[in-house]
Design an enzyme around this catalytic site. Structure first.
Site, PDB file in Angstrom:
ATOM      1  N   CYS A  28      -1.862  35.890  15.132  1.00  0.00           N
ATOM      2  CA  CYS A  28      -1.150  34.512  15.591  1.00  0.00           C
ATOM      3  C   CYS A  28      -1.857  33.385  16.507  1.00  0.00           C
ATOM      4  CB  CYS A  28       0.149  34.688  16.296  1.00  0.00           C
ATOM      5  SG  CYS A  28       0.351  36.053  17.207  1.00  0.00           S
TER       6      CYS A  28
ATOM      7  N   ARG B 169      -8.238  47.053  17.422  1.00  0.00           N
ATOM      8  CA  ARG B 169      -7.726  47.476  18.885  1.00  0.00           C
ATOM      9  C   ARG B 169      -8.251  49.022  19.056  1.00  0.00           C
ATOM     10  NH1 ARG B 169      -1.352  45.933  18.191  1.00  0.00           N
ATOM     11  NH2 ARG B 169      -1.495  43.968  17.550  1.00  0.00           N
TER      12      ARG B 169
ATOM     13  N   GLU C  86      -7.716  51.995  20.458  1.00  0.00           N
ATOM     14  CA  GLU C  86      -6.527  52.634  20.509  1.00  0.00           C
ATOM     15  C   GLU C  86      -6.820  54.028  21.421  1.00  0.00           C
ATOM     16  OE1 GLU C  86      -3.517  51.960  20.137  1.00  0.00           O
ATOM     17  OE2 GLU C  86      -3.423  50.596  18.506  1.00  0.00           O
TER      18      GLU C  86
ATOM     19  N   ARG D 177      -2.374  55.096  13.292  1.00  0.00           N
ATOM     20  CA  ARG D 177      -2.847  54.413  14.412  1.00  0.00           C
ATOM     21  C   ARG D 177      -4.294  54.576  14.655  1.00  0.00           C
ATOM     22  NH1 ARG D 177      -0.500  52.588  18.823  1.00  0.00           N
ATOM     23  NH2 ARG D 177       1.445  53.640  18.380  1.00  0.00           N
TER      24      ARG D 177
ATOM     25  N   GLU E  45      -0.051  38.603   8.654  1.00  0.00           N
ATOM     26  CA  GLU E  45       0.957  37.899   9.766  1.00  0.00           C
ATOM     27  C   GLU E  45       1.478  36.713   9.545  1.00  0.00           C
ATOM     28  OE1 GLU E  45      -0.409  38.152  13.893  1.00  0.00           O
ATOM     29  OE2 GLU E  45       1.592  37.196  14.542  1.00  0.00           O
TER      30      GLU E  45
ATOM     31  N   ASP F 298      11.581  45.924  16.382  1.00  0.00           N
ATOM     32  CA  ASP F 298      10.594  46.850  15.727  1.00  0.00           C
ATOM     33  C   ASP F 298      11.438  47.338  14.743  1.00  0.00           C
ATOM     34  OD1 ASP F 298       8.434  46.402  17.498  1.00  0.00           O
ATOM     35  OD2 ASP F 298       8.600  48.473  18.352  1.00  0.00           O
TER      36      ASP F 298
ATOM     37  N   GLU G 178       6.559  53.033  14.318  1.00  0.00           N
ATOM     38  CA  GLU G 178       6.774  51.352  14.099  1.00  0.00           C
ATOM     39  C   GLU G 178       6.063  50.873  12.879  1.00  0.00           C
ATOM     40  OE1 GLU G 178       5.782  48.809  17.377  1.00  0.00           O
ATOM     41  OE2 GLU G 178       5.296  47.440  16.339  1.00  0.00           O
TER      42      GLU G 178
ATOM     43  N   ASN H  93       6.933  44.516  12.730  1.00  0.00           N
ATOM     44  CA  ASN H  93       7.927  43.871  13.826  1.00  0.00           C
ATOM     45  C   ASN H  93       8.238  42.486  13.492  1.00  0.00           C
ATOM     46  OD1 ASN H  93       5.613  42.479  14.593  1.00  0.00           O
ATOM     47  ND2 ASN H  93       5.500  43.493  16.445  1.00  0.00           N
TER      48      ASN H  93
ATOM     49  N   CYS I 192       6.525  35.108  15.139  1.00  0.00           N
ATOM     50  CA  CYS I 192       5.669  35.771  14.120  1.00  0.00           C
ATOM     51  C   CYS I 192       6.366  37.211  13.727  1.00  0.00           C
ATOM     52  CB  CYS I 192       4.256  35.977  14.754  1.00  0.00           C
ATOM     53  SG  CYS I 192       3.973  36.798  16.483  1.00  0.00           S
TER      54      CYS I 192
ATOM     55  N   ARG J  95       0.602  50.834   8.042  1.00  0.00           N
ATOM     56  CA  ARG J  95       1.705  51.252   8.728  1.00  0.00           C
ATOM     57  C   ARG J  95       2.568  51.432   7.429  1.00  0.00           C
ATOM     58  NH1 ARG J  95       2.271  51.095  14.522  1.00  0.00           N
ATOM     59  NH2 ARG J  95       0.192  51.806  15.163  1.00  0.00           N
TER      60      ARG J  95
HETATM   61  P1  ATP Z   1       2.328  50.207  18.699  1.00  0.00           P
HETATM   62  O1  ATP Z   1       3.385  50.377  19.474  1.00  0.00           O
HETATM   63  O2  ATP Z   1       2.669  51.118  17.698  1.00  0.00           O
HETATM   64  O3  ATP Z   1       1.124  50.275  19.477  1.00  0.00           O
HETATM   65  P2  ATP Z   1       2.311  47.603  18.978  1.00  0.00           P
HETATM   66  O4  ATP Z   1       3.408  47.171  19.765  1.00  0.00           O
HETATM   67  O5  ATP Z   1       0.990  47.608  19.674  1.00  0.00           O
HETATM   68  O6  ATP Z   1       2.284  48.836  18.159  1.00  0.00           O
HETATM   69  P3  ATP Z   1       2.329  44.982  17.721  1.00  0.00           P
HETATM   70  O7  ATP Z   1       1.223  44.446  18.580  1.00  0.00           O
HETATM   71  O8  ATP Z   1       3.597  44.721  17.921  1.00  0.00           O
HETATM   72  O9  ATP Z   1       2.115  46.524  17.597  1.00  0.00           O
HETATM   73  O10 ATP Z   1       1.707  44.870  16.226  1.00  0.00           O
HETATM   74  C1  ATP Z   1       2.587  44.562  15.011  1.00  0.00           C
HETATM   75  C2  ATP Z   1       2.295  45.499  13.913  1.00  0.00           C
HETATM   76  O11 ATP Z   1       0.908  45.728  13.824  1.00  0.00           O
HETATM   77  C3  ATP Z   1       2.575  46.938  14.051  1.00  0.00           C
HETATM   78  O12 ATP Z   1       4.127  46.780  13.683  1.00  0.00           O
HETATM   79  C4  ATP Z   1       1.900  47.758  13.163  1.00  0.00           C
HETATM   80  O13 ATP Z   1       2.378  47.469  11.731  1.00  0.00           O
HETATM   81  C5  ATP Z   1       0.629  47.028  13.281  1.00  0.00           C
HETATM   82  N1  ATP Z   1      -0.243  48.002  14.142  1.00  0.00           N
HETATM   83  C6  ATP Z   1      -0.219  47.472  15.644  1.00  0.00           C
HETATM   84  N2  ATP Z   1      -1.441  48.498  15.831  1.00  0.00           N
HETATM   85  C7  ATP Z   1      -1.767  49.191  14.963  1.00  0.00           C
HETATM   86  C8  ATP Z   1      -2.447  50.350  14.926  1.00  0.00           C
HETATM   87  N3  ATP Z   1      -3.240  50.782  15.818  1.00  0.00           N
HETATM   88  N4  ATP Z   1      -2.799  50.837  13.489  1.00  0.00           N
HETATM   89  C9  ATP Z   1      -2.259  50.386  12.495  1.00  0.00           C
HETATM   90  N5  ATP Z   1      -1.379  49.144  12.522  1.00  0.00           N
HETATM   91  C10 ATP Z   1      -1.217  48.626  13.666  1.00  0.00           C
HETATM   92 ZN    ZN Z   2       1.740  37.535  16.290  1.00  0.00          ZN
HETATM   93 MG    MG Z   3      -0.098  49.055  20.161  1.00  0.00          MG
END
Ligand code: ATP
Ligand code: ZN
Ligand code: MG
Length: 502
Positions: free
Chosen positions: A305, A335, A337, A346, A354, A415, A433, A436, A461, A468
């Site tokens: 976004c 990311r 992680e 994850r 998106e 979520d 999750e 979202n 968004c 996931r």
């Molecule tokens: P989480 O709490 O699981 O870390 P987030 O709140 O960081 O998720 P958002 O930034 O809201 O995630 O991203 C939206 C979507 O992106 C999530 O619902 C998921 O589908 C996907 N997503 C986010 N982080 C990851 C990841 N590390 N691996 C796979 N998919 C991811």
């Molecule tokens: Zn966004």
């Molecule tokens: Mg996260």
């Protein structure tokens, strides 16, 4: 609030012969500028000559008449009244010796905090910040207000630390009997459908796994986005810092980005030693590499976004194009992680669609309703999974202090979470999750100065994580296509054969 400023005000020449005029100048400023109006607007200045050509100023003020704002004004007035007449200019290279700012906090601080550039003292609801040796430039840049806000924010956050995320259930599907209770990632590795990638948190997907991810993609596009009129755009994967500065991501999660460094040059000469060293050692010389890399000024896409909003920066959108409904299905998200990595759920590199929406409040509430309807259709009728929805507070709302029940349900994030049988019981295990959906009010609209002809705009968004979706589905439905729901199989008629290894 109390602002107590001690500054050095240098002169270009001696003050000795015009001391009387200077005293008059300062008392005039004190009487006619600082000591006027309602009491909360009043301030006080005292001054003393130090040697021949330096004045020590001491300005004390309340909240509505900040002491530091007077330095440029004093300089201006001086140069009109004294400078021109007596040829002694003043205030060039003004230095703040000490600046003490006292202010009241909303809540008592729970522990000490620190901020850059200043010493912070907290006592109950009273905060004091003390700056030393500050330049005028520093004061001009509005840093002081931001430092005060930072202290307030840090104390405010002390009350939320360790409290966990705000989470309020909205809806829950009926229980569904899982086909198995294994971790799908582990089982797919054994079957050779996926392989751990060459670096941390990345995966190599072989044809069978790709077919599953592609089926998820097709479902998202054909069953959700296209029927609602979303149009596809392609955003860049590389996000410059100025975009993340505007969205707040850079201050929100600097430890989660993958940073991108450009070469300093593509001049082969400059790279020659790096190449030669490699030819001899068959290894990478990082010392040599560093000489040819610039400091990162961008990162890899974290969510699509920000770049999509940037593409609307400064634009006025025609009423007939509202609501704007677009999605990106190209930029991979990265990311860092770290300890949280697990399987394909994850990961450090994932594939996400998106959709973003820009329109009036009514249009966005309408699109949210329609998206929720389509998503429910997908998760109930096609994937047939056990899942639930909850309101959560994202970090950017937390930052703004809009937390807990005060969250307005017009804006905010929902979520979508799925039960993962391999993690344990429904009650005690953590659900995943898998996507979202947010409405963010005018936060990004303002940040990127996006306008409409007449309407007030909002935006939002939704992050559709393909890994996931696949993890949630496979964790409940298993890896045997014969046991997959018939409506899912319409999107994945049969698994490809894949490659056999000996
Ligand atoms: P989480 O709490 O699981 O870390 P987030 O709140 O960081 O998720 P958002 O930034 O809201 O995630 O991203 C939206 C979507 O992106 C999530 O619902 C998921 O589908 C996907 N997503 C986010 N982080 C990851 C990841 N590390 N691996 C796979 N998919 C991811
Ligand atoms: Zn966004
Ligand atoms: Mg996260």
């Amino acid at each position: 609030m109390k602002f107590d400023l001690k500054a050095d005000f240098p002169l270009s020449g001696s003050a000795v012969s015009i001391k009387k005029e200077i005293d008059e100048f300062f008392s005039d400023y004190d009487k006619n500028v600082l000591n006027r109006g309602p009491s909360q607007k009043r301030a006080k200045i005292t001054w003393s000559l130090c040697g021949e050509d330096l004045y020590k100023l001491h300005i004390v003020s309340g909240s509505n008449n900040r002491a530091h704002n007077h330095l440029p004004r004093i300089k201006k007035a001086w140069n009109i009244k004294i400078g021109k007449k007596y040829h002694v200019s003043g205030g060039k290279g003004t230095k703040i010796e000490k600046y003490k700012i006292e202010f009241e906090l909303e809540k008592e601080s729970l522990k000490e905090i620190t901020i850059p550039f200043a010493e912070v003292k907290l006592k109950g609801k009273q905060a004091t910040i003390i700056l030393k040796d500050v330049t005028e430039e520093f004061l001009r840049r509005n840093y002081i207000d931001r430092m005060i806000n930072l202290v307030r924010e840090k104390v405010e956050n002390q009350y939320y630390e360790g409290k966990g995320e705000f989470w309020k259930p909205i809806w829950q599907s009926p229980e569904k009997k899982p086909m198995w209770s294994k971790d799908p990632t582990e089982e797919m590795i054994k079957l050779g459908w996926i392989k751990q990638g060459p670096t941390k948190g990345k995966w190599f997907y072989r044809p069978q796994a790709v077919a599953i991810l592609k089926a998820m993609e097709e479902i998202a596009i054909k069953e959700v986005l296209k029927p609602l009129g979303f149009q596809e755009i392609i955003a860049s994967h590389v996000v410059p810092f100025d975009i993340w500065l505007k969205t707040g991501h850079l201050e929100g999660m600097p430890g989660e980005f993958y940073y991108v460094a450009e070469p300093v040059t593509r001049d082969v000469e400059k790279w020659q030693r790096f190449i030669d060293l490699m030819k001899i050692t068959k290894d990478v010389s990082f010392d040599e590499l560093n000489k040819n890399l610039s400091t990162p000024q961008a990162g890899i896409c974290y969510a699509q976004c920000p770049v999509i909003y940037w593409s609307f920066k400064g634009k006025t959108i025609a009423e007939k194009s509202l609501p704007v409904l677009v999605y990106d299905n190209t930029a991979n998200s990265c990311r860092y992680e770290s300890g949280g990595r697990h399987g394909i759920e994850r990961v450090d590199e994932f594939h996400r669609i998106e959709p973003i929406y820009i329109g009036t409040r009514e249009q966005l509430l309408d699109i949210r309703g329609k998206l929720l309807e389509r998503y429910q259709h997908v998760f109930n009728d096609i994937l047939d999974i056990e899942w639930r929805m909850a309101w959560v507070t994202p970090w950017y709302m937390k930052q703004a202090g809009k937390i807990g029940d005060t969250i307005k349900q017009d804006t905010g994030t929902i979520d979508f979470e799925a039960y993962m049988p391999y993690r344990g019981s429904r009650r005690d295990s953590e659900w995943l999750e898998f996507q979202n959906l947010s409405i963010l009010g005018d936060k990004y609209i303002k940040a990127f100065n996006i306008k409409a002809q007449k309407s007030e705009l909002w935006s939002g968004c939704s992050g559709i994580g393909l890994e996931r979706w696949a993890s949630a589905f496979l964790a409940q439905k298993g890896l045997d296509p014969n046991k997959w729901p018939p409506r899912f199989k319409k999107h994945l008629k049969e698994l490809p054969e894949g490659i056999e290894f000996l």
